[in-house]
Scaffold this motif. Sequence first.
Motif, mmCIF file in Angstrom:
data_model
loop_
_atom_site.group_PDB
_atom_site.id
_atom_site.type_symbol
_atom_site.label_atom_id
_atom_site.label_comp_id
_atom_site.label_asym_id
_atom_site.label_seq_id
_atom_site.Cartn_x
_atom_site.Cartn_y
_atom_site.Cartn_z
ATOM 1 N N THR A 9 0.831 -1.206 0.000
ATOM 2 C CA THR A 9 0.000 0.000 0.000
ATOM 3 C C THR A 9 0.866 1.256 0.000
ATOM 4 O O THR A 9 0.600 2.212 -0.735
ATOM 5 N N LEU A 10 1.911 1.254 0.804
ATOM 6 C CA LEU A 10 2.811 2.409 0.868
ATOM 7 C C LEU A 10 3.563 2.612 -0.446
ATOM 8 O O LEU A 10 3.730 3.750 -0.907
ATOM 9 N N GLU A 11 4.001 1.523 -1.046
ATOM 10 C CA GLU A 11 4.698 1.628 -2.333
ATOM 11 C C GLU A 11 3.764 2.157 -3.424
ATOM 12 O O GLU A 11 4.175 2.956 -4.274
ATOM 13 N N THR A 12 2.506 1.753 -3.375
ATOM 14 C CA THR A 12 1.519 2.286 -4.317
ATOM 15 C C THR A 12 1.314 3.774 -4.076
ATOM 16 O O THR A 12 1.239 4.559 -5.025
ATOM 17 N N LEU A 13 1.237 4.167 -2.815
ATOM 18 C CA LEU A 13 1.076 5.578 -2.481
ATOM 19 C C LEU A 13 2.230 6.406 -3.044
ATOM 20 O O LEU A 13 2.022 7.507 -3.557
ATOM 21 N N LEU A 14 3.441 5.870 -2.998
ATOM 22 C CA LEU A 14 4.604 6.569 -3.559
ATOM 23 C C LEU A 14 4.492 6.754 -5.069
ATOM 24 O O LEU A 14 4.967 7.756 -5.617
ATOM 25 N N GLN A 15 3.873 5.800 -5.751
ATOM 26 C CA GLN A 15 3.717 5.905 -7.201
ATOM 27 C C GLN A 15 2.829 7.081 -7.591
ATOM 28 O O GLN A 15 2.924 7.593 -8.700
ATOM 29 N N TYR A 16 1.977 7.512 -6.674
ATOM 30 C CA TYR A 16 1.054 8.615 -6.936
ATOM 31 C C TYR A 16 1.423 9.844 -6.116
ATOM 32 O O TYR A 16 0.554 10.590 -5.672
ATOM 33 N N GLU A 17 2.710 10.069 -5.938
ATOM 34 C CA GLU A 17 3.163 11.163 -5.084
ATOM 35 C C GLU A 17 2.723 12.547 -5.566
ATOM 36 O O GLU A 17 2.699 13.492 -4.787
ATOM 37 N N ASP A 18 2.354 12.675 -6.840
ATOM 38 C CA ASP A 18 1.880 13.960 -7.346
ATOM 39 C C ASP A 18 0.408 14.206 -7.017
ATOM 40 O O ASP A 18 -0.105 15.297 -7.258
ATOM 41 N N SER A 19 -0.251 13.212 -6.462
ATOM 42 C CA SER A 19 -1.656 13.334 -6.077
ATOM 43 C C SER A 19 -1.761 13.397 -4.561
ATOM 44 O O SER A 19 -0.876 12.952 -3.848
ATOM 45 N N GLU A 20 -2.865 13.950 -4.079
ATOM 46 C CA GLU A 20 -3.117 13.956 -2.640
ATOM 47 C C GLU A 20 -4.027 12.790 -2.314
ATOM 48 O O GLU A 20 -5.211 12.807 -2.622
ATOM 49 N N ILE A 21 -3.467 11.768 -1.702
ATOM 50 C CA ILE A 21 -4.216 10.584 -1.312
ATOM 51 C C ILE A 21 -4.066 10.421 0.191
ATOM 52 O O ILE A 21 -2.956 10.475 0.723
ATOM 53 N N THR A 22 -5.179 10.215 0.871
ATOM 54 C CA THR A 22 -5.155 10.004 2.310
ATOM 55 C C THR A 22 -5.895 8.714 2.632
ATOM 56 O O THR A 22 -7.020 8.516 2.179
ATOM 57 N N HIS A 23 -5.245 7.859 3.390
ATOM 58 C CA HIS A 23 -5.880 6.642 3.894
ATOM 59 C C HIS A 23 -6.279 6.912 5.342
ATOM 60 O O HIS A 23 -5.540 7.551 6.086
ATOM 61 N N THR A 24 -7.439 6.420 5.739
ATOM 62 C CA THR A 24 -7.914 6.612 7.100
ATOM 63 C C THR A 24 -8.007 5.262 7.801
ATOM 64 O O THR A 24 -8.542 4.306 7.243
ATOM 65 N N ILE A 25 -7.498 5.213 9.018
ATOM 66 C CA ILE A 25 -7.522 4.008 9.836
ATOM 67 C C ILE A 25 -8.333 4.353 11.083
ATOM 68 O O ILE A 25 -7.974 5.270 11.828
ATOM 69 N N CYS A 26 -9.429 3.627 11.296
ATOM 70 C CA CYS A 26 -10.338 3.954 12.394
ATOM 71 C C CYS A 26 -10.434 2.818 13.399
ATOM 72 O O CYS A 26 -10.387 1.647 13.043
ATOM 73 N N SER A 27 -10.619 3.201 14.642
ATOM 74 C CA SER A 27 -10.966 2.272 15.702
ATOM 75 C C SER A 27 -12.012 2.961 16.566
ATOM 76 O O SER A 27 -12.393 4.095 16.297
ATOM 77 N N TYR A 36 1.282 10.947 2.008
ATOM 78 C CA TYR A 36 2.682 11.125 1.637
ATOM 79 C C TYR A 36 2.872 12.557 1.178
ATOM 80 O O TYR A 36 2.068 13.094 0.404
ATOM 81 N N SER A 37 3.924 13.201 1.671
ATOM 82 C CA SER A 37 4.240 14.565 1.277
ATOM 83 C C SER A 37 5.419 14.558 0.308
ATOM 84 O O SER A 37 6.540 14.188 0.686
ATOM 85 N N LYS A 38 5.148 14.958 -0.910
ATOM 86 C CA LYS A 38 6.217 15.029 -1.909
ATOM 87 C C LYS A 38 7.234 16.103 -1.516
ATOM 88 O O LYS A 38 8.439 15.917 -1.680
ATOM 89 N N GLU A 39 6.744 17.225 -0.988
ATOM 90 C CA GLU A 39 7.633 18.322 -0.608
ATOM 91 C C GLU A 39 8.582 17.920 0.521
ATOM 92 O O GLU A 39 9.771 18.224 0.495
ATOM 93 N N LEU A 40 8.037 17.237 1.523
ATOM 94 C CA LEU A 40 8.852 16.819 2.662
ATOM 95 C C LEU A 40 9.542 15.481 2.435
ATOM 96 O O LEU A 40 10.414 15.086 3.209
ATOM 97 N N LYS A 41 9.097 14.777 1.393
ATOM 98 C CA LYS A 41 9.630 13.449 1.056
ATOM 99 C C LYS A 41 9.514 12.478 2.232
ATOM 100 O O LYS A 41 10.471 11.797 2.613
#
Length: 79
Positions: A9-27, A36-41
Amino acid sequence: MTLIKIKETLETLLQYEDSEITHTICSENNTFSLSYSKELKNFQVKNIATGYIEYFPDVKTTSIALYRIISTVEKEFTE
């Protein structure tokens, strides 16, 4: 969720670093967002309730942190 699936999942998120994608984990007690922040890497894991953000430089350290969060979430639901 396994550590391997989290890394994928994280590697996929890196492939789309030019997009803003947020995953939410709830309990029941906590909600976290992952992005992932492209600016902050780096990956950012934010506790929605407190606003606290942790930064992780790579897939390995991020996946371990997420695995711990997810394991806690899964434990809450099984108890």
